[in-house]
Scaffold this active site. Structure first.
Site, PDB file in Angstrom:
ATOM      1  N   TYR A 161       0.843  -1.200   0.000  1.00  0.00           N
ATOM      2  CA  TYR A 161       0.000   0.000   0.000  1.00  0.00           C
ATOM      3  C   TYR A 161       0.880   1.252   0.000  1.00  0.00           C
ATOM      4  O   TYR A 161       0.620   2.198  -0.763  1.00  0.00           O
ATOM      5  CB  TYR A 161      -0.908  -0.020   1.221  1.00  0.00           C
ATOM      6  CG  TYR A 161      -1.829   1.176   1.330  1.00  0.00           C
ATOM      7  CD1 TYR A 161      -2.858   1.378   0.417  1.00  0.00           C
ATOM      8  CD2 TYR A 161      -1.671   2.107   2.363  1.00  0.00           C
ATOM      9  CE1 TYR A 161      -3.703   2.476   0.522  1.00  0.00           C
ATOM     10  CE2 TYR A 161      -2.516   3.201   2.470  1.00  0.00           C
ATOM     11  CZ  TYR A 161      -3.530   3.377   1.557  1.00  0.00           C
ATOM     12  OH  TYR A 161      -4.367   4.461   1.650  1.00  0.00           O
ATOM     13  N   LYS A 165       0.989   4.240  -2.921  1.00  0.00           N
ATOM     14  CA  LYS A 165       0.707   5.652  -2.680  1.00  0.00           C
ATOM     15  C   LYS A 165       1.922   6.522  -2.998  1.00  0.00           C
ATOM     16  O   LYS A 165       1.774   7.669  -3.441  1.00  0.00           O
ATOM     17  CB  LYS A 165       0.236   5.863  -1.245  1.00  0.00           C
ATOM     18  CG  LYS A 165      -1.151   5.287  -0.981  1.00  0.00           C
ATOM     19  CD  LYS A 165      -2.199   5.875  -1.922  1.00  0.00           C
ATOM     20  CE  LYS A 165      -3.604   5.412  -1.606  1.00  0.00           C
ATOM     21  NZ  LYS A 165      -4.623   6.025  -2.492  1.00  0.00           N
TER      22      LYS A 165
END
Length: 256
Positions: A161, A165
């Site tokens: 994750y 990002k």
């Protein structure tokens, strides 16, 4: 000397919000409507969005719910075409869709890796590309990517994750550089942990909550209102000279 007040209004604009059915996406749609914008709701289930549609209409704004299952390219094309057919333009795009199945890096399964990269990176790019092409033709537009503090700081158990990002943050800068000549600004908003349906199970655990608050100098978990103020600002004329920025809404986590 008299000076004009900064313009934070979105009056007369059309804003498309992805992942608009709940959480930050829902709050962004409501906030942009309150600022004067008509809204295109990108949702997986159009019928289930009836309550949100009614809430936006009660504020005096026009609203169009469109089926959008990112990164399905056909859904993206249909959603953009539907928005243009109804409103004639898209002035603001808020890329909110994202997934975050967490696990320690050594335990991450390939299916979870594929899902995160497909939705968070590929999906964001394809959505931005589809709307960006329209904005380039009009020589104006505002694109706001909902990123995360995870793109700036390391979070244990969230390696993939965090990677996704960080990629969104750099994509934001690259597109800002490419599209500035068309007066299309591209910025990111990076929240810390925000009270939403998605974070509720994690934050309900006392140990998780305590450990999270220990990283936030301002001493509180964020609310969706903390995020939408940044989104409306970046969408508004007041931010017309800002592009390529990543606005951290993290209570100071990244600088502590």
């Amino acid at each position: 000397m008299q000076r004009n007040a900064p313009d934070f209004s979105l009056g007369g604009k059309v804003t498309l919000v992805t992942g608009a059915s709940r959480g930050i996406g829902r709050a962004c749609a409501l906030a942009c409507a309150a600022a004067g914008s008509d809204i295109v709701l990108g949702v997986r289930d159009v019928a289930a969005s009836a309550g949100l549609v009614a809430e936006i209409e009660s504020a005096g704004r026009k609203v169009l719910p469109v089926k959008l299952d990112i990164p399905n390219k056909a859904h993206i094309a249909q959603a953009v075409d539907g928005a243009l057919a109804t409103f004639g333009r898209i002035d603001v795009l808020v890329n909110n869709v994202g997934v975050a199945p967490g696990n320690l890096a050594e335990l991450v399964e390939e299916k979870d890796l594929d899902e995160i990269l497909d939705v968070n990176i590929k999906g964001t790019f394809l959505m931005t590309q589809a709307v960006g092409r329209h904005m380039i033709k009009r020589n104006r537009g505002r694109i706001i990517n909902i990123s995360s503090q995870a793109g700036t700081v390391a979070l244990r158990g969230e390696a993939i994750y965090c990677m996704s990002k960080a990629a969104i943050n750099h994509l934001t800068r690259c597109l800002a550089a490419e599209w500035a000549r068309y007066d299309v600004t591209v910025n990111a908003v990076s929240p810390t942990f925000i009270h939403t349906d998605g974070t509720a199970p994690f934050l309900a655990d006392a140990d998780n909550r305590k450990a999270t608050l220990a990283h936030i100098p301002l001493g509180r978990i964020g609310e969706t209102d903390d995020v939408v103020g940044a989104v409306v600002f970046l969408a508004s004329p007041a931010a017309s000279l800002i592009t390529g920025a990543n606005l951290l809404v993290d209570g100071g986590w990244s600088v502590a």
